[in-house]
Design an enzyme around this catalytic site. Sequence first.
Site, PDB file in Angstrom:
ATOM      1  N   HIS A  83       3.083 -10.835  10.993  1.00  0.00           N
ATOM      2  CA  HIS A  83       3.738  -9.649  10.379  1.00  0.00           C
ATOM      3  C   HIS A  83       3.404  -8.484  11.686  1.00  0.00           C
ATOM      4  O   HIS A  83       2.291  -8.451  12.213  1.00  0.00           O
ATOM      5  CB  HIS A  83       3.259  -9.694   9.180  1.00  0.00           C
ATOM      6  CG  HIS A  83       1.803  -9.515   9.091  1.00  0.00           C
ATOM      7  ND1 HIS A  83       1.132 -10.510   8.920  1.00  0.00           N
ATOM      8  CD2 HIS A  83       0.976  -8.293   8.394  1.00  0.00           C
ATOM      9  CE1 HIS A  83      -0.105 -10.075   8.570  1.00  0.00           C
ATOM     10  NE2 HIS A  83      -0.453  -8.725   8.320  1.00  0.00           N
TER      11      HIS A  83
ATOM     12  N   LYS B 281       0.814  -1.108  -0.061  1.00  0.00           N
ATOM     13  CA  LYS B 281       0.185   0.023   0.113  1.00  0.00           C
ATOM     14  C   LYS B 281       0.883   1.358  -0.045  1.00  0.00           C
ATOM     15  O   LYS B 281       0.343   2.384  -0.143  1.00  0.00           O
ATOM     16  CB  LYS B 281      -1.036   0.345   1.135  1.00  0.00           C
ATOM     17  CG  LYS B 281      -1.959  -1.117   1.062  1.00  0.00           C
ATOM     18  CD  LYS B 281      -3.071  -0.944   2.333  1.00  0.00           C
ATOM     19  CE  LYS B 281      -2.400  -1.302   3.599  1.00  0.00           C
ATOM     20  NZ  LYS B 281      -2.014  -2.950   3.650  1.00  0.00           N
TER      21      LYS B 281
ATOM     22  N   HIS C 199       3.202  -4.187  11.423  1.00  0.00           N
ATOM     23  CA  HIS C 199       3.343  -2.790  10.570  1.00  0.00           C
ATOM     24  C   HIS C 199       3.986  -1.736  11.314  1.00  0.00           C
ATOM     25  O   HIS C 199       3.927  -1.546  12.452  1.00  0.00           O
ATOM     26  CB  HIS C 199       1.794  -2.449  10.441  1.00  0.00           C
ATOM     27  CG  HIS C 199       0.888  -3.584   9.849  1.00  0.00           C
ATOM     28  ND1 HIS C 199       0.370  -3.504   8.721  1.00  0.00           N
ATOM     29  CD2 HIS C 199       0.443  -4.845  10.565  1.00  0.00           C
ATOM     30  CE1 HIS C 199      -0.603  -4.567   8.515  1.00  0.00           C
ATOM     31  NE2 HIS C 199      -0.388  -5.289   9.574  1.00  0.00           N
TER      32      HIS C 199
ATOM     33  N   PRO D  74      -5.622 -10.418  11.168  1.00  0.00           N
ATOM     34  CA  PRO D  74      -4.780 -10.100  10.099  1.00  0.00           C
ATOM     35  C   PRO D  74      -5.447 -10.161   8.791  1.00  0.00           C
ATOM     36  O   PRO D  74      -6.251 -11.257   8.625  1.00  0.00           O
ATOM     37  CB  PRO D  74      -3.497 -10.818  10.393  1.00  0.00           C
ATOM     38  CG  PRO D  74      -4.142 -11.994  11.066  1.00  0.00           C
ATOM     39  CD  PRO D  74      -5.230 -11.876  11.828  1.00  0.00           C
ATOM     40  N   SER D  75      -4.785  -9.737   7.699  1.00  0.00           N
ATOM     41  CA  SER D  75      -5.126 -10.082   6.408  1.00  0.00           C
ATOM     42  C   SER D  75      -4.526 -11.346   5.922  1.00  0.00           C
ATOM     43  O   SER D  75      -5.160 -11.867   4.806  1.00  0.00           O
ATOM     44  CB  SER D  75      -5.011  -8.738   5.379  1.00  0.00           C
ATOM     45  OG  SER D  75      -3.251  -8.718   5.413  1.00  0.00           O
TER      46      SER D  75
ATOM     47  N   HIS E 155      -2.346  -6.344  13.417  1.00  0.00           N
ATOM     48  CA  HIS E 155      -3.680  -6.117  13.167  1.00  0.00           C
ATOM     49  C   HIS E 155      -4.165  -7.539  13.610  1.00  0.00           C
ATOM     50  O   HIS E 155      -3.798  -8.894  13.475  1.00  0.00           O
ATOM     51  CB  HIS E 155      -3.880  -6.279  11.600  1.00  0.00           C
ATOM     52  CG  HIS E 155      -3.894  -4.862  10.947  1.00  0.00           C
ATOM     53  ND1 HIS E 155      -3.826  -4.628   9.593  1.00  0.00           N
ATOM     54  CD2 HIS E 155      -4.118  -3.598  11.563  1.00  0.00           C
ATOM     55  CE1 HIS E 155      -3.722  -3.390   9.411  1.00  0.00           C
ATOM     56  NE2 HIS E 155      -3.867  -2.784  10.535  1.00  0.00           N
TER      57      HIS E 155
ATOM     58  N   TYR F 150      -2.271 -14.951   7.574  1.00  0.00           N
ATOM     59  CA  TYR F 150      -2.203 -15.562   8.643  1.00  0.00           C
ATOM     60  C   TYR F 150      -0.488 -16.223   8.894  1.00  0.00           C
ATOM     61  O   TYR F 150      -0.373 -17.337   9.043  1.00  0.00           O
ATOM     62  CB  TYR F 150      -2.890 -16.523   9.071  1.00  0.00           C
ATOM     63  CG  TYR F 150      -4.315 -16.074   9.306  1.00  0.00           C
ATOM     64  CD1 TYR F 150      -4.492 -15.532  10.498  1.00  0.00           C
ATOM     65  CD2 TYR F 150      -5.277 -15.880   8.294  1.00  0.00           C
ATOM     66  CE1 TYR F 150      -6.021 -15.143  10.787  1.00  0.00           C
ATOM     67  CE2 TYR F 150      -6.492 -15.303   8.487  1.00  0.00           C
ATOM     68  CZ  TYR F 150      -6.738 -14.798  10.012  1.00  0.00           C
ATOM     69  OH  TYR F 150      -8.065 -13.974  10.139  1.00  0.00           O
ATOM     70  N   HIS F 151       0.415 -15.399   8.546  1.00  0.00           N
ATOM     71  CA  HIS F 151       1.780 -15.404   8.815  1.00  0.00           C
ATOM     72  C   HIS F 151       2.255 -14.241   9.657  1.00  0.00           C
ATOM     73  O   HIS F 151       1.996 -13.155   9.195  1.00  0.00           O
ATOM     74  CB  HIS F 151       2.770 -15.603   7.734  1.00  0.00           C
ATOM     75  CG  HIS F 151       4.016 -15.794   8.052  1.00  0.00           C
ATOM     76  ND1 HIS F 151       4.981 -16.835   8.012  1.00  0.00           N
ATOM     77  CD2 HIS F 151       5.011 -14.768   8.438  1.00  0.00           C
ATOM     78  CE1 HIS F 151       6.180 -16.848   8.240  1.00  0.00           C
ATOM     79  NE2 HIS F 151       6.180 -15.402   8.657  1.00  0.00           N
TER      80      HIS F 151
END
Length: 337
Positions: A269, A200, A271, A263-264, A260, A266-267
């Site tokens: 991470h 993004k 931000h 999360p978007s 998050h 599922y590993h």
Amino acid sequence: MANAETNTIDKELCVNPKKFKSENEDSKRIENTVHQNLKDLSKFKLKRVINNNAQKKLLCVEGTFTGYDGSALVLLEKKAFVEDNLDEHLFNDSSILSKEFENDLYGNYNCFPLVKYNSIKTTIIHPATEKHIAKFENQPVHIVDETAELYKEVTLTHLNKEQFSLQWVYNILEHKAEQERIVFEDLDPITGFVLIPDLKWDGSLETLYLLAIPMQRGIKSIRDLNDLHLPLLKNIRDSGTKAISTKYGVPTSQLRIYFHYQPSFYHLHIHFTYLKYDAPGIFTEKAHLLSTVINNIELMGDYYSKATLSFAVKESDTLFAKYQEHGVLPVKSAEVK
């Protein structure tokens, strides 16, 4: 113990026939993707607008590309203004003005800068699955107060059956893709991670957005974190902020560092965004600050396996249907205008 867990996961990835099937499907998908030869959008055939966010200046549409199978998503987002070299970019005789109206001291105009200074950030997903489309589609949203029991009975069961492919993540970790975009990496299998620009991010300092992706596999989300992961989390915090400060000149005190949930992908991470940038997903129903997560685990090693975590879910998400079946969420409602 952590080494043993990592080795077990790696072995499962090597011998699981479902994994081989998934990789073959990924290969077929890559062979048929439009990204191999895409130079313009002339072959894109619009089907419908699935999200038009006036506040974020973002448009997401669904369609197809002529000559290619499968649906495609195209996300168009206006870029933030860059403060450097404004005289070169905007304030010159190449920026043509078209007057809308004038009234006393005030005048309204449309400004048309040179094309190279007027680009639109474009993300294309092809072939896009129904899950991708549901993710970006504008839908009514509900809050779920997920207890530890609900996580095990509903969310985890759902995740084990349905989730996005993580092959693109493994491609980054294994240097098969995006190697030139890596900002920092630590190759330690337990505490190491890769720091890379988020898709993004448009590249301007004002919208700085990076992701830290651990080398260690098998950690799906903050639900899986415990005191054994503190060295990993602290290394990401310390090494990540140092790398960003060195490369971009942004101090730790001006970084928003968070997870998050849900999360978007599922590993696990993390931000990293510029504090003055209102990045997507920074609200209380989505974001969990890294500093808070570390503090909670230091107070109680298994905090996140016991805590009630609240998150937002769209009505179009299959997880909504699972919680609906469980009696936690109501029947789908018309969005309030």
